[in-house]
Design an enzyme around this catalytic site. Structure first.
Site, PDB file in Angstrom:
ATOM      1  N   ASP A 217      -0.552  10.225  -3.801  1.00  0.00           N
ATOM      2  CA  ASP A 217      -1.908  10.948  -3.365  1.00  0.00           C
ATOM      3  C   ASP A 217      -3.134  10.424  -3.931  1.00  0.00           C
ATOM      4  O   ASP A 217      -3.407   9.660  -4.905  1.00  0.00           O
ATOM      5  CB  ASP A 217      -1.770  12.238  -3.747  1.00  0.00           C
ATOM      6  CG  ASP A 217      -2.604  13.259  -3.101  1.00  0.00           C
ATOM      7  OD1 ASP A 217      -2.913  12.864  -1.822  1.00  0.00           O
ATOM      8  OD2 ASP A 217      -2.912  14.476  -3.499  1.00  0.00           O
TER       9      ASP A 217
ATOM     10  N   ASN B 104      -5.512   8.361  -1.809  1.00  0.00           N
ATOM     11  CA  ASN B 104      -6.093   7.033  -0.898  1.00  0.00           C
ATOM     12  C   ASN B 104      -7.153   7.688  -0.354  1.00  0.00           C
ATOM     13  O   ASN B 104      -8.440   6.608  -0.336  1.00  0.00           O
ATOM     14  CB  ASN B 104      -5.048   6.824   0.148  1.00  0.00           C
ATOM     15  CG  ASN B 104      -3.617   6.385  -0.291  1.00  0.00           C
ATOM     16  OD1 ASN B 104      -3.701   6.196  -1.556  1.00  0.00           O
ATOM     17  ND2 ASN B 104      -2.706   6.347   0.685  1.00  0.00           N
TER      18      ASN B 104
ATOM     19  N   ARG C  99      -9.698   9.876  -1.215  1.00  0.00           N
ATOM     20  CA  ARG C  99     -10.597   9.932  -2.171  1.00  0.00           C
ATOM     21  C   ARG C  99     -11.211   8.476  -2.733  1.00  0.00           C
ATOM     22  O   ARG C  99     -12.227   8.342  -2.997  1.00  0.00           O
ATOM     23  CB  ARG C  99     -10.482  10.804  -3.361  1.00  0.00           C
ATOM     24  CG  ARG C  99     -10.310  12.312  -2.912  1.00  0.00           C
ATOM     25  CD  ARG C  99      -9.858  13.188  -3.996  1.00  0.00           C
ATOM     26  NE  ARG C  99      -8.271  13.351  -3.602  1.00  0.00           N
ATOM     27  CZ  ARG C  99      -7.456  13.616  -4.459  1.00  0.00           C
ATOM     28  NH1 ARG C  99      -7.730  14.172  -5.534  1.00  0.00           N
ATOM     29  NH2 ARG C  99      -5.995  13.618  -4.045  1.00  0.00           N
TER      30      ARG C  99
ATOM     31  N   ARG D 206     -11.296   6.416   4.963  1.00  0.00           N
ATOM     32  CA  ARG D 206      -9.957   6.874   4.522  1.00  0.00           C
ATOM     33  C   ARG D 206      -9.184   5.775   4.755  1.00  0.00           C
ATOM     34  O   ARG D 206      -8.210   5.477   3.750  1.00  0.00           O
ATOM     35  CB  ARG D 206      -9.698   8.404   4.997  1.00  0.00           C
ATOM     36  CG  ARG D 206     -10.635   9.321   4.632  1.00  0.00           C
ATOM     37  CD  ARG D 206     -10.076  10.561   5.164  1.00  0.00           C
ATOM     38  NE  ARG D 206      -8.761  10.954   4.915  1.00  0.00           N
ATOM     39  CZ  ARG D 206      -8.202  11.457   3.827  1.00  0.00           C
ATOM     40  NH1 ARG D 206      -9.342  12.223   2.978  1.00  0.00           N
ATOM     41  NH2 ARG D 206      -7.196  11.661   3.553  1.00  0.00           N
TER      42      ARG D 206
ATOM     43  N   HIS E 283      -5.850   4.050   2.503  1.00  0.00           N
ATOM     44  CA  HIS E 283      -4.428   3.679   2.851  1.00  0.00           C
ATOM     45  C   HIS E 283      -3.971   2.183   2.657  1.00  0.00           C
ATOM     46  O   HIS E 283      -2.931   1.970   2.087  1.00  0.00           O
ATOM     47  CB  HIS E 283      -4.073   4.337   4.023  1.00  0.00           C
ATOM     48  CG  HIS E 283      -4.373   6.081   4.392  1.00  0.00           C
ATOM     49  ND1 HIS E 283      -3.972   6.723   3.522  1.00  0.00           N
ATOM     50  CD2 HIS E 283      -4.854   6.527   5.301  1.00  0.00           C
ATOM     51  CE1 HIS E 283      -4.484   7.946   3.627  1.00  0.00           C
ATOM     52  NE2 HIS E 283      -5.118   7.826   5.073  1.00  0.00           N
TER      53      HIS E 283
ATOM     54  N   SER F 109       3.808  13.206   4.999  1.00  0.00           N
ATOM     55  CA  SER F 109       4.604  14.736   5.141  1.00  0.00           C
ATOM     56  C   SER F 109       4.600  15.427   6.443  1.00  0.00           C
ATOM     57  O   SER F 109       3.649  15.064   7.417  1.00  0.00           O
ATOM     58  CB  SER F 109       3.782  15.667   4.116  1.00  0.00           C
ATOM     59  OG  SER F 109       2.656  16.076   4.617  1.00  0.00           O
TER      60      SER F 109
ATOM     61  N   GLU G 247       3.474  18.036   7.254  1.00  0.00           N
ATOM     62  CA  GLU G 247       1.999  18.838   7.316  1.00  0.00           C
ATOM     63  C   GLU G 247       0.832  17.594   7.612  1.00  0.00           C
ATOM     64  O   GLU G 247      -0.276  17.945   8.139  1.00  0.00           O
ATOM     65  CB  GLU G 247       1.729  19.342   6.172  1.00  0.00           C
ATOM     66  CG  GLU G 247       2.504  20.706   5.995  1.00  0.00           C
ATOM     67  CD  GLU G 247       3.951  20.349   5.672  1.00  0.00           C
ATOM     68  OE1 GLU G 247       4.242  19.507   4.969  1.00  0.00           O
ATOM     69  OE2 GLU G 247       4.765  21.272   5.700  1.00  0.00           O
TER      70      GLU G 247
ATOM     71  N   TRP H 245       1.071  15.560   9.936  1.00  0.00           N
ATOM     72  CA  TRP H 245       0.612  15.346  11.460  1.00  0.00           C
ATOM     73  C   TRP H 245      -0.640  16.124  11.896  1.00  0.00           C
ATOM     74  O   TRP H 245      -1.140  16.005  12.968  1.00  0.00           O
ATOM     75  CB  TRP H 245       1.825  15.923  12.365  1.00  0.00           C
ATOM     76  CG  TRP H 245       3.324  15.037  12.028  1.00  0.00           C
ATOM     77  CD1 TRP H 245       4.360  15.511  11.557  1.00  0.00           C
ATOM     78  CD2 TRP H 245       3.276  13.773  12.788  1.00  0.00           C
ATOM     79  NE1 TRP H 245       5.234  14.244  11.894  1.00  0.00           N
ATOM     80  CE2 TRP H 245       4.633  13.213  12.363  1.00  0.00           C
ATOM     81  CE3 TRP H 245       2.699  12.688  13.460  1.00  0.00           C
ATOM     82  CZ2 TRP H 245       5.203  12.029  12.977  1.00  0.00           C
ATOM     83  CZ3 TRP H 245       2.945  11.648  13.729  1.00  0.00           C
ATOM     84  CH2 TRP H 245       4.285  11.215  13.466  1.00  0.00           C
TER      85      TRP H 245
ATOM     86  N   ARG I 293      -3.432  16.175  10.455  1.00  0.00           N
ATOM     87  CA  ARG I 293      -4.533  15.259  10.056  1.00  0.00           C
ATOM     88  C   ARG I 293      -5.291  14.778  11.618  1.00  0.00           C
ATOM     89  O   ARG I 293      -4.778  14.810  12.452  1.00  0.00           O
ATOM     90  CB  ARG I 293      -4.179  14.021   9.244  1.00  0.00           C
ATOM     91  CG  ARG I 293      -4.097  14.625   8.013  1.00  0.00           C
ATOM     92  CD  ARG I 293      -3.849  13.221   6.782  1.00  0.00           C
ATOM     93  NE  ARG I 293      -3.634  13.884   5.533  1.00  0.00           N
ATOM     94  CZ  ARG I 293      -3.633  13.318   4.291  1.00  0.00           C
ATOM     95  NH1 ARG I 293      -4.343  11.920   4.346  1.00  0.00           N
ATOM     96  NH2 ARG I 293      -3.575  13.998   3.196  1.00  0.00           N
TER      97      ARG I 293
ATOM     98  N   LEU J 138      17.794  -1.971  -6.136  1.00  0.00           N
ATOM     99  CA  LEU J 138      16.995  -0.766  -6.073  1.00  0.00           C
ATOM    100  C   LEU J 138      17.207   0.135  -4.579  1.00  0.00           C
ATOM    101  O   LEU J 138      17.188  -0.914  -3.673  1.00  0.00           O
ATOM    102  CB  LEU J 138      15.660  -1.108  -6.184  1.00  0.00           C
ATOM    103  CG  LEU J 138      14.849   0.133  -6.047  1.00  0.00           C
ATOM    104  CD1 LEU J 138      14.859   1.076  -7.295  1.00  0.00           C
ATOM    105  CD2 LEU J 138      13.342  -0.265  -5.819  1.00  0.00           C
TER     106      LEU J 138
ATOM    107  N   GLU K 291      11.586  16.132 -14.605  1.00  0.00           N
ATOM    108  CA  GLU K 291      10.374  16.127 -15.113  1.00  0.00           C
ATOM    109  C   GLU K 291       9.078  15.991 -14.458  1.00  0.00           C
ATOM    110  O   GLU K 291       9.087  14.820 -13.791  1.00  0.00           O
ATOM    111  CB  GLU K 291      10.413  15.077 -16.516  1.00  0.00           C
ATOM    112  CG  GLU K 291      11.517  15.319 -17.584  1.00  0.00           C
ATOM    113  CD  GLU K 291      11.183  16.588 -18.396  1.00  0.00           C
ATOM    114  OE1 GLU K 291      10.227  16.995 -18.572  1.00  0.00           O
ATOM    115  OE2 GLU K 291      12.243  17.325 -18.543  1.00  0.00           O
TER     116      GLU K 291
END
Ligand code: IPE
Ligand code: IPE
Ligand code: MG
Length: 253
Positions: free
Chosen positions: A25, A27, A29, A38, A42, A70, A72, A74, A76, A136, A212
């Site tokens: 989170d 990008n 700002r 913005r 990204h 996310s 959510e 969508w 934007r 990985l 954690e």
């Protein structure tokens, strides 16, 4: 580089997390602070994805799960969504050969069918090319939300129960976890969120029951290897008790 080498000495290589999840989170700002668009944030954020994937793989951590878009998100503004989609498609195409060379396997989590066809094609290419990789495992969460994943799992199990394939009594934590997109991997040991917010934003709600949590104000495009190692060092200072007492977890019996 010297800075990183020094920091690495603080790490106990025998106690690294097996699975790290990251909410990437900040990008927007980051770009705003520079009077940029913005979308420029990204674009810059992709560099962080590349370097964090690289160091995670180099350290021998087994699973890295990245929240890239996310359900959510969508909501934007359309131009930002379009830019993000384009960037995701381009990045996967560009980075797949490198990921392949580093033995990194790409997994896709989320409602991938909602993504534009062009992007899906590139994602599928990346997934297929790296399918056999044994290093990985990189989960990219796209059009993902935990509530979507949980309700989908509940629906699948309900369908099986209604068809008589399973009995409702058989639905336990193991069976339920096996119906999630993360079925094949252990829960995250460490969840990192950059950008200063201290919330989970509908990410891996089931899986982070005992993770954690690490929150840092660093904006995602500024999150580098040194910042990542700081998070790992912090993780290694935590005592994971899983409901037991401190004496119990420290006992050698
Ligand atoms: C995270 O950065 C990237 C995505 C959610 C796709 P943001 O775009 O949320 O950046 P901020 O939080 O507005 O700074
Ligand atoms: C979370 O960031 C989602 C991703 C990083 C992909 P958001 O910026 O969308 O989260 P909120 O809206 O601040 O909770
Ligand atoms: Mg944000």
């Amino acid at each position: 580089m010297d800075d990183i080498r020094k920091k690495l000495e603080l790490l106990d290589m025998s106690r690294l997390p097996r699975h790290v999840a990251i909410i990437m989170d900040g990008n927007g700002r980051w770009a705003r602070q520079r009077l940029m668009e913005r979308s420029d944030g990204h674009v810059e954020g992709v560099n962080s994805v590349n370097r964090i994937t690289r160091i995670t793989s180099d350290l021998g951590i087994r699973y890295l799960t990245l929240y890239a878009f996310s359900t959510e998100n969508w909501n934007r503004p359309r131009p930002e969504v379009d830019t993000l989609m384009h960037l995701i498609g381009e990045t996967i195409l560009k980075e797949t050969p490198d990921l392949l060379a580093n033995n990194v396997k790409i997994n896709l989590l989320g409602e991938i069918e909602r993504l534009p066809e062009e992007v899906r094609k590139n994602l599928e290419y990346g997934r297929r090319e790296t399918e056999h990789c044994t290093g990985l495992e990189l989960q990219i969460c796209l059009s993902y939300s935990s509530r979507w994943e949980l309700t989908r799992a509940a629906r699948e199990l309900a369908v099986k129960a209604a068809a008589g394939e399973i009995s409702p009594d058989e639905i336990d934590e193991t069976l339920f976890a096996g119906s999630l997109a993360t079925a094949s991997m252990p829960d995250p040991d460490l969840l990192i969120r950059t950008g200063g917010e201290q919330r989970v934003s509908n990410f891996l709600l089931w899986q982070i029951a005992y993770s954690e949590l690490y929150f840092t104000p660093i904006l995602w495009p500024d999150f580098d290897e040194a910042a990542f190692i700081d998070a790992l060092v912090d993780f290694q200072q935590r005592e994971r008790r899983f409901g037991k007492t401190s004496d119990q977890v420290n006992s050698i019996i």
